[in-house]
Design an enzyme around this catalytic site. Structure first.
Site, short mmCIF file in Angstrom:
data_model
loop_
_atom_site.label_atom_id
_atom_site.label_comp_id
_atom_site.label_asym_id
_atom_site.label_seq_id
_atom_site.Cartn_x
_atom_site.Cartn_y
_atom_site.Cartn_z
CG ASP A 284 -1.87 -1.15 1.23
OD1 ASP A 284 -2.40 -1.46 0.15
OD2 ASP A 284 -2.09 -1.77 2.29
N GLY A 285 2.02 1.16 0.67
CA GLY A 285 2.92 2.30 0.77
C GLY A 285 3.39 2.76 -0.61
CG ASN A 370 -4.25 5.84 3.28
OD1 ASN A 370 -5.09 5.36 2.55
ND2 ASN A 370 -3.25 5.13 3.78
CG ASP A 400 -3.15 11.45 21.99
OD1 ASP A 400 -2.97 12.27 22.91
OD2 ASP A 400 -2.88 10.24 22.07
N1 LIG Z 1 -2.08 3.40 14.20
C1 LIG Z 1 -2.14 3.14 12.92
O1 LIG Z 1 -2.87 2.29 12.43
C2 LIG Z 1 -1.29 3.95 11.99
C3 LIG Z 1 -0.34 4.84 12.48
C4 LIG Z 1 0.40 5.59 11.56
C5 LIG Z 1 0.16 5.46 10.20
N2 LIG Z 1 -0.78 4.59 9.75
C6 LIG Z 1 -1.10 4.44 8.35
O2 LIG Z 1 0.01 4.16 7.55
C7 LIG Z 1 -0.17 4.84 6.33
C8 LIG Z 1 1.14 4.95 5.62
O3 LIG Z 1 1.39 3.70 5.06
P1 LIG Z 1 2.87 3.24 4.65
O4 LIG Z 1 2.78 1.91 4.02
O5 LIG Z 1 3.53 4.36 3.93
O6 LIG Z 1 3.55 3.15 6.08
P2 LIG Z 1 3.90 1.86 6.94
O7 LIG Z 1 5.00 1.11 6.26
O8 LIG Z 1 4.07 2.33 8.33
O9 LIG Z 1 2.59 0.92 6.83
C9 LIG Z 1 1.38 1.17 7.45
C10 LIG Z 1 0.44 -0.02 7.29
O10 LIG Z 1 -0.85 0.51 6.93
C11 LIG Z 1 -1.36 -0.22 5.82
N3 LIG Z 1 -2.19 0.66 5.00
C12 LIG Z 1 -1.81 1.75 4.30
N4 LIG Z 1 -2.86 2.28 3.68
C13 LIG Z 1 -3.93 1.49 3.99
C14 LIG Z 1 -5.31 1.53 3.64
N5 LIG Z 1 -5.81 2.50 2.89
N6 LIG Z 1 -6.12 0.56 4.12
C15 LIG Z 1 -5.63 -0.41 4.92
N7 LIG Z 1 -4.36 -0.48 5.29
C16 LIG Z 1 -3.51 0.46 4.83
C17 LIG Z 1 -0.14 -0.71 5.06
O11 LIG Z 1 -0.46 -1.86 4.30
C18 LIG Z 1 0.83 -1.00 6.18
O12 LIG Z 1 0.69 -2.31 6.64
C19 LIG Z 1 -0.76 6.16 6.73
O13 LIG Z 1 -1.46 6.78 5.67
C20 LIG Z 1 -1.66 5.76 7.87
O14 LIG Z 1 -2.97 5.52 7.44
C21 LIG Z 1 -1.51 3.84 10.63
N1 LIG Z 2 8.96 4.13 -5.41
C1 LIG Z 2 9.26 4.41 -4.14
N2 LIG Z 2 10.26 5.27 -3.85
C2 LIG Z 2 10.58 5.55 -2.57
N3 LIG Z 2 9.96 5.03 -1.51
C3 LIG Z 2 8.95 4.18 -1.73
C4 LIG Z 2 8.55 3.82 -3.07
N4 LIG Z 2 7.55 2.94 -2.98
C5 LIG Z 2 7.33 2.75 -1.66
N5 LIG Z 2 8.16 3.50 -0.92
C6 LIG Z 2 8.21 3.53 0.55
O1 LIG Z 2 8.66 2.27 1.00
C7 LIG Z 2 7.95 1.90 2.18
C8 LIG Z 2 7.45 0.48 2.07
O2 LIG Z 2 6.62 0.36 0.95
P1 LIG Z 2 5.34 -0.56 0.93
O3 LIG Z 2 4.38 -0.11 1.97
O4 LIG Z 2 4.85 -0.58 -0.46
O5 LIG Z 2 5.91 -1.98 1.29
P2 LIG Z 2 5.57 -2.92 2.49
O6 LIG Z 2 5.79 -2.18 3.77
O7 LIG Z 2 6.33 -4.16 2.25
O8 LIG Z 2 4.04 -3.24 2.26
P3 LIG Z 2 2.77 -2.98 3.20
O9 LIG Z 2 2.60 -1.47 3.28
O10 LIG Z 2 1.63 -3.66 2.52
O11 LIG Z 2 3.08 -3.57 4.51
C9 LIG Z 2 6.84 2.92 2.37
O12 LIG Z 2 7.19 3.76 3.45
C10 LIG Z 2 6.82 3.71 1.10
O13 LIG Z 2 6.55 5.09 1.32
#
Ligand SMILES: NC(=O)c1ccc[n+]([C@@H]2O[C@H](COP(=O)([O-])OP(=O)(O)OC[C@H]3O[C@@H](n4cnc5c(N)ncnc54)[C@H](O)[C@@H]3O)[C@@H](O)[C@H]2O)c1
Ligand SMILES: Nc1ncnc2c1ncn2[C@@H]1O[C@H](COP(=O)(O)OP(=O)(O)OP(=O)(O)O)[C@@H](O)[C@H]1O
Length: 527
Positions: A284-285, A370, A400
């Site tokens: 998703d990231g 998001n 918070d």
């Molecule tokens: N307490 C929490 O649940 C918490 C805290 C901080 C951030 N977040 C979420 O993490 C997002 C950033 O994601 P990232 O991947 O860059 O950071 P990250 O690597 O910290 O991952 C956050 C997790 O949130 C999940 N996620 C992201 N978007 C989602 C969605 N729309 N629906 C369900 N799950 C989702 C990802 O798959 C990942 O497992 C933020 O937009 C925020 O929504 C959640």
């Molecule tokens: N093309 C990109 N360039 C730089 N950073 C990226 C790029 N794609 C993803 N990232 C960063 O890398 C991190 C991990 O990416 P991503 O969430 O896709 O992988 P994951 O953590 O393995 O999967 P999930 O979010 O499902 O747990 C995220 O913080 C995202 O912002």
């Protein structure tokens, strides 16, 4: 702090600075309580005119705070009007272009503007329907883009066109179903509601694919090389990747010389005029990385967004329904079409600084897929955030912080803070408090057309921090505000089945929603 002291003749004086906006800011920094405290030593002398003076100062402080809040509200309104003006201007340019065809053939800015307008018309908010500016059937048509920009490519590049339509009961239908409220003989009714699945059909073949990948992953790197090779050899497509990925591919083999990339922000800003389809390899990231604005990297699609096919190479994969084992079949069927899509909405956020002397100093809008979070950051005090919806006061958030989320983001941070999960096709903005210090503060879902303003009041004990899709923290000082509304550029993401099936699959498989062992039937029964 402005010092309060008795002068040689025994009169109280309060020194204050006079900034250029005409409001003595140091007064507006005081709460009424603080003014009382400031004046306390003098008042203790029971001097009547000092009591009167303290009353006067309280009135002045109130008036100044009101004036400063009025200024923030006016700035927010100005930012909103500016956005509306730019959209309207773009619309008018398209009409003008249609009235005088030929005159605009080689003018890049206008051609590009026409395309922006065309896509913005996807989401006609007037009746909540999708509408096509040229009035043909279907939701809208992505017109063929002509790009005369000489910097990026000297050739005129034509982008693949496609058409969107509602998909009714599994059938394709070009008929535009309206949700119009009718009023006959005093009875209010709404038209029959049909399935609102959206189907995308290519009108010309996609020719350019951007492959966006998560960094630092061997499996992603291997798949990327394989996919790029397949897209080139089997599908004869132009391929774009990030500069980092091009270097990685070339390190592997000089075969990948055909892969294109971009050099600077200008080229990034033109990507939407070239790219027909985006494949993301990550979690998703990676989807968030592509679609939200970053401080670290220039954002790729701040305006119109091409259809996205998100492949799952992450842990959760809520927004990434496509499996990598079947990438050939998936891409094959997406490139042929028609495909079901989910139109995800983004929020556009403006940070409005109290210190800015005019609206042109406000920062660039930030897009989130998001959510935007305004929280207490490192401060140990409760947040004190004043929230307005259009011109109505909503509430003060003491806790918070606050999450303003899209419906796509409803399953992310907002969910963790107690917000409801919302189908991504529902147009709305979620208003979810984080650990509110009030038992009755329940989350809200607001309509998509509202503009929200979150203001850090002048008497706030500390700063607040805003973060955008979990990234890019920005400090909000007392007097600063964050203004947020729905962005006009929806994000079409390809579905594995359709938006509803994909949504339920994600909450079941990703979040294990309502997973419970089925109760055995060999217990007590009432028959
Ligand atoms: N307490 C929490 O649940 C918490 C805290 C901080 C951030 N977040 C979420 O993490 C997002 C950033 O994601 P990232 O991947 O860059 O950071 P990250 O690597 O910290 O991952 C956050 C997790 O949130 C999940 N996620 C992201 N978007 C989602 C969605 N729309 N629906 C369900 N799950 C989702 C990802 O798959 C990942 O497992 C933020 O937009 C925020 O929504 C959640
Ligand atoms: N093309 C990109 N360039 C730089 N950073 C990226 C790029 N794609 C993803 N990232 C960063 O890398 C991190 C991990 O990416 P991503 O969430 O896709 O992988 P994951 O953590 O393995 O999967 P999930 O979010 O499902 O747990 C995220 O913080 C995202 O912002």
């Amino acid at each position: 702090m402005a010092p309060s002291k008795l002068n040689s003749s025994g009169e109280a004086s309060i020194s204050c600075s006079q900034p250029e906006n005409g409001f003595p800011n140091s007064f507006s920094l005081f709460s009424e309580k603080e003014i009382d405290e400031l004046l306390q030593p003098s008042v203790q002398g029971t001097d009547d005119h000092l009591i009167e003076f303290s009353e006067a100062m309280r009135t002045v402080a109130k008036a100044l705070r009101r004036a400063a809040e009025g200024k923030a509200s006016a700035q927010a309104e100005a930012a909103e009007w500016k956005r509306k003006y730019e959209l309207e201007r773009a619309r008018n340019m398209l009409e003008f272009k249609e009235e005088s065809p030929g005159e605009y053939g080689g003018d890049f800015d206008n051609a590009r503007m026409g395309n922006l307008v065309n896509q913005s018309a996807w989401c006609n908010e007037a009746n909540g329907q999708f509408e096509k500016p040229n009035g043909r059937n279907g939701i809208c048509s992505h017109e063929v883009l002509q790009d005369g920009e000489p910097v990026f490519d000297s050739q005129m590049i034509r982008k693949a066109s496609f058409k969107l339509s509602w998909c009714c009961k599994g059938e394709q239908s070009d008929q535009h179903k309206h949700d119009i409220v009718s009023f006959e003989r005093g009875n209010i009714t709404t038209a029959e509601r049909s399935s609102k699945q959206i189907s995308l059909r290519w009108e010309s073949c996609p020719r350019t694919v951007l492959v966006l990948t998560k960094p630092n992953s061997i499996s992603v790197r291997i798949l990327c090389a394989e996919m790029v090779r397949w897209l080139r050899e089997q599908k004869k497509l132009e391929i774009y990747v990030e500069p980092r990925v091009r270097v990685e591919l070339l390190t592997e083999s000089s075969y990948f010389n055909f892969v294109q990339t971009w050099k600077d922000e200008k080229e990034i800003s033109l990507l939407h005029t070239k790219v027909d389809l985006v494949a993301t390899l990550g979690g998703d990231g990676t989807v968030l990385w592509l679609l939200s604005t970053h401080v670290q990297a220039a954002s790729m699609f701040k305006g119109p967004v091409p259809p996205i096919v998100p492949f799952s190479l992450g842990s959760l994969g809520f927004m990434t329904p496509f499996h990598t084992e079947h990438y050939r079949e998936c891409l094959d069927s997406v490139l042929k079409g028609p495909i079901s899509i989910t139109l995800r909405h983004r929020l556009q956020c403006h940070v409005i600084r109290d210190a800015a002397k005019n609206e042109y100093e406000t920062e660039e809008p930030i897009l989130v897929l998001n959510e935007v979070t305004i929280d207490r950051g490192i401060s140990s005090y409760l947040t004190n955030l004043e929230c307005y919806c259009d011109d109505s006061f909503v509430t003060s958030v003491q806790g918070d912080g606050l999450i303003l989320s899209t419906t796509s983001g409803s399953t992310a941070y907002s969910l963790a803070a107690g917000g409801s999960m919302v189908h991504p096709q529902v147009p709305g903005i979620l208003f979810t408090p984080i650990c509110p210090h009030s038992l009755s503060f329940r989350p809200l879902i607001l309509p998509e057309h509202v503009t929200l303003r979150v203001q850090v009041p002048f008497n706030s004990r500390s700063h607040a921090w805003a973060s955008f899709d979990g990234k890019d923290r920005k400090q909000l000082a007392p007097g600063d505000a964050l203004v947020c509304s729905m962005a006009p550029w929806p994000v079409p993401t390809a579905c594995l089945v359709d938006s509803t099936d994909d949504f339920f699959r994600s909450i079941h498989e990703g979040l294990h929603w309502n997973l419970r062992k089925v109760q055995s039937f060999d217990g007590p029964r009432v028959l």
